[in-house]
Enzyme design. Structure first.
Site, mmCIF file in Angstrom:
data_model
loop_
_atom_site.group_PDB
_atom_site.id
_atom_site.type_symbol
_atom_site.label_atom_id
_atom_site.label_comp_id
_atom_site.label_asym_id
_atom_site.label_seq_id
_atom_site.Cartn_x
_atom_site.Cartn_y
_atom_site.Cartn_z
ATOM 1 N N CYS A 30 42.013 26.546 46.421
ATOM 2 C CA CYS A 30 41.117 26.628 46.998
ATOM 3 C C CYS A 30 39.923 27.108 46.526
ATOM 4 C CB CYS A 30 41.123 27.665 47.588
ATOM 5 S SG CYS A 30 39.411 27.960 49.761
ATOM 6 N N SER A 138 34.593 26.703 59.167
ATOM 7 C CA SER A 138 34.388 28.178 59.189
ATOM 8 C C SER A 138 33.368 28.943 58.925
ATOM 9 C CB SER A 138 35.498 28.429 57.875
ATOM 10 O OG SER A 138 36.870 28.348 58.272
ATOM 11 N N ASP A 292 51.835 28.087 60.271
ATOM 12 C CA ASP A 292 50.838 28.205 59.992
ATOM 13 C C ASP A 292 51.341 29.800 59.550
ATOM 14 O OD1 ASP A 292 48.971 26.762 57.909
ATOM 15 O OD2 ASP A 292 47.656 28.027 58.943
ATOM 16 N N CYS A 342 47.524 34.643 79.136
ATOM 17 C CA CYS A 342 47.801 34.916 77.426
ATOM 18 C C CYS A 342 48.741 34.638 77.424
ATOM 19 C CB CYS A 342 47.477 35.911 77.558
ATOM 20 S SG CYS A 342 48.366 37.001 76.131
#
Length: 390
Positions: A30, A138, A292, A342
């Site tokens: 990144c 993001s 992830d 939920c």
């Protein structure tokens, strides 16, 4: 496997047809160093791999297997990181070539990418538009909130670059959404954050609660983590404005998921499904991990160069990982009035105890209970009208 084998589809399970893989073409690589990034500590996986991005051999095999596991009708590819744009436009042009070569007749190929948007330029804009990519950006709200955590390694801020990237996406008509991390700074300004996104004309917003472990007790989260009650108030305040002004105009993921229960529909995202495990990771070297948030040796199921994606999705360890979400729900959750909304949320957040001391309660429980009970009257009314009530 040769190309001709793609025409001979085996029976594909319903589970496999519903999967979504987060594929990491550059691993944890990144260009930013966001303070709350949970994937930066996976850099060692990248360092252990040859090259700085997924090899052509692994890429081709992954695309072949993904199409096959999807049943050859519709295949959705999710390109993640790190920062997936660090692979460069040329890498994704190669992706397009391989997908078009391997897709059987009648198969629809879709591509999505999650990005910090700082690398988007005119070339990227043209490419993403031409190839029909869906892009998640993001962005944590107005400049003062976004720049607090989303910075470069030298501490420089990124808000201006992200906004430039968004402008390019809009100018080329690239469909996009915003992913906003809700943390200790922006959680107290729900309407400011939401109205900022509205001012950008964003059609879809996802709010991701930041939960960072620190220690092993109930209070063991970092100072920048969102507080459960504040998260509940954050969602409730935005929900009220959304109902008043924006329903049918803007989609907010958590609201859409709550409303699915009004129509008896299954949830579309893993955190609210009763059973998880259908959103694994394929790293740049072909390693397959359960999730992830569980990219570690314990949850490494195999490698697509040694097994098939189809077999890995249905591997007993992967199935057990998914089933454990439901099997380990505390009784407190099983008796909860909003359980169907939920389902215990994400297992990574289930590290506190219930009021009677049973382990496995979600850290965010208080906030989700508050929000789902807040929106339940509206959801119930929608259900009544839909069923023909008066």
């Amino acid at each position: 496997m040769g190309d001709e084998q793609m025409a001979e589809h085996s029976d594909i399970s319903d589970r496999n047809c519903e999967f979504q893989v987060f594929v990491k073409p550059v691993g944890a690589g990144c260009n930013l160093r966001c303070s709350y990034c949970y994937y930066l500590d996976k850099e060692h996986l990248r360092e252990a791999s040859p090259g700085l991005r997924m090899s052509d051999e692994v890429l081709t095999e992954y695309i072949r297997q993904h199409i096959h596991a999807s049943g050859g009708q519709e295949s959705f590819f999710s390109w993640h990181g790190g920062e997936p744009m660090m692979a460069g436009p040329g890498f994704y042009r190669r992706v397009m070539e391989i997908q078009k070569r391997l897709a059987p007749e009648g198969c629809t190929i879709l591509n999505g990418m999650q990005t910090n948007a700082t690398l988007i330029d005119e070339e990227w804009g043209r490419f993403l538009s031409k190839e029909g990519f869906y892009v998640g950006v993001s962005l944590d709200g107005p400049e003062r909130f976004h720049n607090s955590n989303r910075k470069r390694a030298d501490g420089s801020r990124t808000f201006t670059e992200v906004m430039r990237g968004l402008d390019i996406l809009r100018s080329y008509g690239v469909p996009h959404e915003i992913l906003c991390v809700v943390n200790s700074e922006n959680m107290h300004a729900p309407l400011e954050v939401y109205r900022f996104f509205k001012s950008l004309g964003v059609p879809f917003i996802t709010f991701l609660p930041l939960v960072e472990r620190q220690g092993n007790n109930a209070a063991g989260v970092t100072a920048r983590s969102v507080r459960p009650a504040d998260f509940g108030r954050f969602l409730s305040a935005i929900f009220d404005e959304w109902i008043e002004n924006d329903i049918g105009k803007i989609k907010v993921q958590v609201f859409e998921e709550a409303l699915r229960t009004a129509f008896g529909q299954e949830h579309t995202i893993c955190i609210f499904k009763p059973v998880c495990g259908a959103v694994p990771v394929v790293e740049m070297n072909g390693d397959f991990y359960s999730c992830d948030h569980f990219v570690d040796e314990e949850h490494r199921i195999g490698n697509i160069m040694e097994s098939t994606l189809e077999m890995l999705l249905d591997h007993p360890r992967q199935m057990a990982f998914g089933e454990a979400k439901k099997a380990t729900l505390p009784r407190y959750c099983m008796e909860c009035g909003v359980l169907e909304m939920c389902n215990g949320e994400c297992p990574k957040n289930r590290f506190v105890s219930t009021p009677d001391g049973e382990p496995g309660l979600n850290y965010l429980c208080e906030g989700y209970r508050q929000f789902f009970n807040h929106c339940r009257p509206f959801v119930s009314e929608v259900a009544r009208v839909w069923k023909g009530g008066f």
